[in-house]
Enzyme design. Structure first.
Site, PDB file in Angstrom:
ATOM      1  N   LYS A 108      23.228 -20.798  51.038  1.00 47.80           N
ATOM      2  CA  LYS A 108      22.804 -21.373  49.762  1.00 47.80           C
ATOM      3  C   LYS A 108      23.316 -22.810  49.728  1.00 47.80           C
ATOM      4  CE  LYS A 108      23.317 -20.264  44.782  1.00 47.80           C
ATOM      5  NZ  LYS A 108      24.019 -19.327  43.842  1.00 47.80           N
ATOM      6  N   SER A 135      20.683 -17.172  40.839  1.00 44.81           N
ATOM      7  CA  SER A 135      20.373 -18.501  41.342  1.00 44.81           C
ATOM      8  C   SER A 135      20.235 -18.580  42.861  1.00 44.81           C
ATOM      9  CB  SER A 135      21.477 -19.469  40.898  1.00 44.81           C
ATOM     10  OG  SER A 135      22.705 -19.123  41.495  1.00 44.81           O
ATOM     11  N   SER A 150      24.209 -13.961  40.258  1.00 45.06           N
ATOM     12  CA  SER A 150      23.353 -14.805  41.095  1.00 45.06           C
ATOM     13  C   SER A 150      23.167 -14.363  42.534  1.00 45.06           C
ATOM     14  CB  SER A 150      23.859 -16.248  41.077  1.00 45.06           C
ATOM     15  OG  SER A 150      23.535 -16.848  39.847  1.00 45.06           O
TER      16      SER A 150
END
Ligand SMILES: [Mg+2]
Ligand SMILES: [Zn+2]
Lengths: 99, 489, 491
Positions: free
Chosen positions: C80, C155, C179
């Site tokens: 990420k 996210s 997330s």
């Protein structure tokens, strides 16, 4: 809890956000809705309850006083939007009365 | 200020002192702590506030802070933590300062000070640990921030451990404030936790000064005075500010809450910021770190490890060397001076008062001319001791000793070496002096006769004659005795 | 395309050990798979193929040299774009860091490098990890491989989208309020939120410091345990990382759950979830019972206040964490502003997206004079209640189960108009972050409503990941979702 336009302006200044007119208006509405939902906790019986800022059981976490290598000035300034003589250049410093 | 004003008004001063700790590494990262150097050579992701970096507190800095708190008679917190103080400023990399809020490491202490105002206790509200900011250079205009075109940021200093010491408003004159700061400086110096150099900013003093009519209910408008870069300028700045406010009140003006800047050159303060600031720092517990709960052993160890503090030292010196307060005051303004005196006194092992006199009456004069501090002079304490011993032994006269001292100050040579080189010797050998004495008697028959007749007042004249013949090297005491012997009725 | 892209990291490691295949072959296969799917998914923000192949060659060299290689040496990974990577642009999904090139590596990345995992690139996310759909990315939304008209969750949506599409066997995400778990659930993957303090936060760009925790996104529970094992353990650079060394998480993972006491949450039993979600989750409870666990009801009345507390605490911390983005030292700077206040205010106005500004405003307000006690202060006390209730519950049960998300993947744009509706999709995950416990989301089938994946959340005691892994692994093996080639997105 609904928040008014003056509060939005004050908070935007505190947060250094140069919001547009319609952003401020939208903020007023959206923040009010969110705070309304957040207000559920106002109903809770919290007398005598200790606040938890950290769920960790740890205490006294420290590092020994040892020097470790720093970045080279080149690396330190590599991302600088503007520099002069190995320093970060910033526009004229003024203070914000409302801050 | 006139006496009537003194009677009418009362001054209240509270001090806020920031001290940079002399740890090896910064407060929350491994960058080296030191003064000056090329810009941005001592920075890393942590002290530059780079995305993803995290602070880890320096154990020594926490320990030093507790040491300071202990030396200032504070209670040391059983539970303490860091808070974030949020405000935007370009010399502050994260736009929040990691500081302490309602749980500082030390609280409720005091410092005892004495001077012409007597002896009084100044309360210490709190002692807390935080991080220093970077340094801005203002470019364009006069170089002051107000009219500069832009500024340049150097973050070498950012993240240096900084201890904030806040006093109660227990100070009632500029002189008390000056003495408080110098006593605080002496205490910190004895702890070896900071360079305490006000000139270099490793010790910074801000003052809140307010003057009010005696007995008036609430305090007068609080005026913050900044930029006092030496202990002396603390006295000057507050003296001026006190008079300014008294004069204003006498003239019927009302004082406004403001921040004023002290100007070394003019010795006056000028308004920096009159606008009232409604700061909202949004303090909240620093989530990147966990709280402190110092163990009893840790705190106990720190209290025991405290060195002799200035006040204790002054008491000991009074009793060990039999000196009075005034002399001790002069000798203990800095730890180095006191150390120098003590090694001289110990080397001398006689009446320390003599050493004191030589330091205060003669050495200080030379130091002032040279503009240096005692420890920086070429003279070693032991050398002063042997100089005084030469005088005691009558090897050189007091007059000669002053000449020798000056030479020592120049060269750093031992006193007797200098005395030899310059032939500064006192002749005390009777045999060597007899001839000169006889000559003087022969050449001054009537004077000699008066003495024989018992008129001893004239003996001084004859001694003078002998001194002349021996070019001042004769030991006047011995000459005197010889004359008495030879002219005995 | 061979089935290689669907194999777990653990399988690939076996194949590498047995020299059945090389790291370069795996890496090339995954690179070409990404060429194929990424344009449809917008999963990557930055790709680093050269570096990946270089790392892969080095790994193969180590293996051929016969010297003892690390267990996963040569198995590729992606991160990420919240993990800072030395010399590789790290954007946090924000315009304000669009061109930020970090001078250092996050601890997670450094440890995975040391373990020989070739880095394929940096993955899309909601700006500053604020969101549940990845629609808040400044670089366009990531899309769900099961249905590209839907969100992958957020996210960490770029990470789950790429793993679900076979672009990488595993990836690192971060979980502040769900997330990792929620997008894993929406993409039919395993998503782990370790106990707070388990994995170092050093070099993970902060959203809400007291809640952020890195977590693996994988296809199998065993991979999640293995990846955690790689990165977990004390880090002197993070004052909130646990000092004691972390256990061997994969060991004993197949110990089964016979006799385990598992609690389901009374307060979550009503209609809060889509029928299809509720159905699959109820089936999952039954399966756990079938596998030998005893299920019992536990009551967590304060959980319903979790969202309120979370949406005060997280923005408050964020408002302070994000203050550093001011155009002075790095990142975007507004052009020709005449003074520092204007420069900072415009830089932040131009550099942050609407959701980030909203949360900065909310957090600043919650901390500001006069409101601290009523909002931030009360939120911290609510957090205490949630922790106390969980502790009480764990005196009766070993694990707690509930849905990961009340819904399956929703349509792009469906919730952007109403921030609150977006926040509410975190209702089951947020309390776990507030308490700091570990939790994992495992697929429990496709919803009969829309054929989209549903996730089961298993919540462990603080530091008791191993019990959680055992239960999740037993469930996964019995369900067979991960190994069923029919249970893959058709993309
Ligand atoms: Mg301070
Ligand atoms: Zn540093």
């Amino acid at each position: 809890m609904t928040i008014d336009r003056a509060a939005v302006d004050h908070v935007a200044r505190l947060a250094r956000l140069d919001l547009t007119e319609e952003e401020r208006e939208r903020m007023r509405v959206e923040l009010s809705n969110i705070l309304e939902h957040a207000d559920k906790i106002q109903a809770l019986e919290l007398g005598g309850v200790e606040p938890t800022s950290h769920a960790l059981p740890l205490r006294n976490v420290m590092r020994p006083d040892e020097v470790r290598p720093s970045l080279s000035p080149h690396d330190a300034l590599a991302n600088a939007p503007q520099e002069e003589d190995a320093r970060f250049l910033v526009p004229r410093i003024v203070e914000d009365a409302d801050e | 200020m006139t006496t009537t004003q003194e009677d009418l008004y009362e001054t209240t001063v509270g001090l806020e002192v920031h001290v940079e700790l002399n740890t090896r590494s910064k407060m929350f990262c491994g960058c080296e702590v030191s003064f000056g150097g090329d810009p941005n050579t001592r920075t890393c992701p942590v002290c530059l506030g780079m995305p993803g970096s995290l602070p880890v507190p320096n154990e020594k800095a926490v320990e030093y802070t507790m040491k300071i708190a202990a030396a200032l008679n504070c209670e040391i917190a059983e539970y303490s933590l860091f808070h974030r103080k949020n405000y935007f400023y370009p010399d502050m990399p994260k736009n929040y300062q990691i500081s302490q809020y309602d749980n500082p490491l030390g609280e409720r202490g005091y410092v005892e000070i004495s001077g012409d105002f007597g002896t009084t206790r100044v309360g210490i509200t709190r002692v807390h640990l935080e991080e220093d900011t970077g340094k801005s250079v203002h470019v364009g205009g006069s170089g002051r921030i107000a009219d500069s075109e832009y500024s340049l940021e150097d973050f070498n200093r950012a993240g240096t451990p900084l201890v904030e010491i806040v006093s109660e408003p227990d100070i009632h004159s500029a002189e008390e404030a000056r003495v408080f700061v110098s006593e605080l400086r002496a205490i910190l110096e004895s702890l070896d936790v900071s360079d305490v150099r006000m000139e270099e900013g490793s010790m910074r003093v801000d003052a809140n000064v307010s003057v009010r009519l005696k007995g008036a209910g609430e305090f007068g408008a609080k005026v913050e005075v900044k930029n006092m870069n030496s202990i002396r300028s603390v006295g000057r700045a507050l003296e001026h500010e006190e008079m300014r406010q008294r004069a204003a009140l006498t003239a019927g003006e009302t004082l406004v809450q403001e921040t004023r800047h002290f100007d070394e050159k003019t010795g006056t303060t000028s308004s920096l910021r009159t606008k009232e600031f409604a700061f909202d720092y949004r303090y909240f517990p620093e989530p990147d770190m966990v709280p402190f709960e110092p163990s009893e052993e840790w705190v106990g160890g720190i209290r025991e490890s405290l060195p002799e503090l200035p006040q204790q030292r002054r008491l000991r010196m009074a009793d060990e060397y039999g000196l009075e307060a005034r002399d001790i005051g002069v000798l203990t303004t800095t730890r180095a001076t006191a150390d120098w005196f003590e090694s001289a006194a110990r080397a001398y092992a006689g009446d320390a008062k003599k050493i004191v006199n030589w330091i205060i009456a003669d050495l200080f004069g030379l130091l002032n001319e040279a503009g240096i501090e005692l420890p920086d002079s070429k003279i070693e304490p032991q050398q002063l001791a042997s100089l005084v011993r030469l005088v005691d032994a009558g090897t050189i006269s007091g007059k000669q000793a002053k000449v020798v001292l000056e030479a020592m100050f120049e060269t750093g040579d031992d006193p007797d070496k200098i005395a030899d080189e310059r032939g500064l010797r006192q002749v005390s050998d009777e045999g060597a002096l007899e001839a000169a004495v006889d000559e003087a008697i022969a050449e001054n028959e009537d004077a000699a006769a008066k003495v024989r007749a018992g008129n001893l007042g004239t003996i001084g004249f004859l001694v003078g004659q002998v001194m002349k013949k021996t070019k001042g090297q004769a030991n006047p005491g011995i000459v005197n005795e010889l004359l008495r012997k030879k002219l005995a009725p | 395309m061979s089935d290689l892209i669907w194999r777990s990291a653990t399988d690939l490691a076996k194949a590498l050990r047995s020299k059945e295949i090389s790291s370069v072959e795996i890496t090339e296969e995954l690179l070409s798979r990404a060429d194929e799917v990424n344009p449809k998914l917008n999963a990557y923000l930055t790709r680093t193929p050269e570096r990946a192949l270089e790392d892969a060659r080095a790994a193969d060299k180590r293996r051929s040299s016969g010297s003892e290689s690390a267990a996963f040496d040569g198995v590729p990974i992606a991160y990420k774009d919240i993990f800072v990577t030395k010399g590789v642009r790290t954007t946090m999904g924000s315009k304000i860091l669009e061109n930020f090139v970090p001078p250092y590596d996050s601890t997670v990345v450094a440890r995975c490098d040391a373990a020989g995992l070739p880095m394929l690139g940096k993955l899309n996310l909601d700006e500053f990890a604020m969101g549940s759909s990845t629609e808040n990315s400044a670089f366009g939304p990531a899309l769900n491989p099961w249905d590209t008209t839907r969100v992958p969750g957020g996210s960490s949506g770029g990470s789950t989208a790429l793993v679900a599409a076979g672009g990488v066997p595993w990836a690192w995400g971060t979980d502040t309020g769900g997330s990792v778990r929620q997008p894993a659930s929406l993409c039919g993957l395993v998503g782990l939120k370790p106990t707070y303090g388990r994995v170092s936060r050093y070099g993970i760009i902060a959203f809400a410091s007291s809640l952020d925790q890195a977590g693996p996104i994988t296809r199998t529970v065993e991979d999640a345990a293995a990846l955690l094992e790689l990165a977990a353990g004390h880090d002197p650079m993070d004052a909130t990382s646990f000092p004691e060394e972390s256990p061997n998480f994969t060991e004993g993972i197949d110990g089964g759950i016979d006799g385990m006491r598992i609690g389901f949450v009374k307060e979550f039993e009503g209609e809060g979830s889509q029928p299809g979600v509720k159905q699959r989750v109820d089936e999952a409870y039954a399966r756990l019972e079938k596998l030998g666990a005893t299920l019992q009801e536990v009551s967590l009345p304060s959980f319903e206040y979790g969202i309120s507390a979370y949406y005060l605490i997280a923005p408050a911390e964020a408002s302070s964490n994000l203050a550093r983005y001011d155009g002075v030292r790095y990142g975007l700077r507004a052009e020709d502003a005449t003074d520092i206040v204007k420069m900072m205010s415009r830089t932040r106005e131009d550099g942050f997206g609407p959701e980030v500004k909203r949360r900065i405003m909310l957090g600043t307000y919650a901390l500001s004079a006069g409101y601290y006690d009523a909002y931030y202060g009360k939120a911290l006390k609510t957090r205490t209640l949630i922790i106390q209730e969980l502790e009480r519950a764990y005196s009766e049960v070993d694990l707690i189960v509930c849905p990961t998300s009340p819904t399956t993947a929703f349509k792009v744009g469906e919730r952007t108009a109403d921030p609150l509706s977006m926040y509410l999709s975190d209702v089951y995950t947020v309390p776990v972050n507030l308490a700091g416990n570990a939790a994992i989301s495992v697929p429990c089938g496709l919803s009969p409503d829309d054929g989209l994946p549903v996730g089961l959340q298993i919540i462990a005691k603080s530091l008791d990941e191993k019990t959680m892994f055992r239960a999740a692994h037993a469930f996964e093996q019995d369900l067979g979702f991960a190994t069923d080639s029919q249970m893959r997105p058709k993309i």
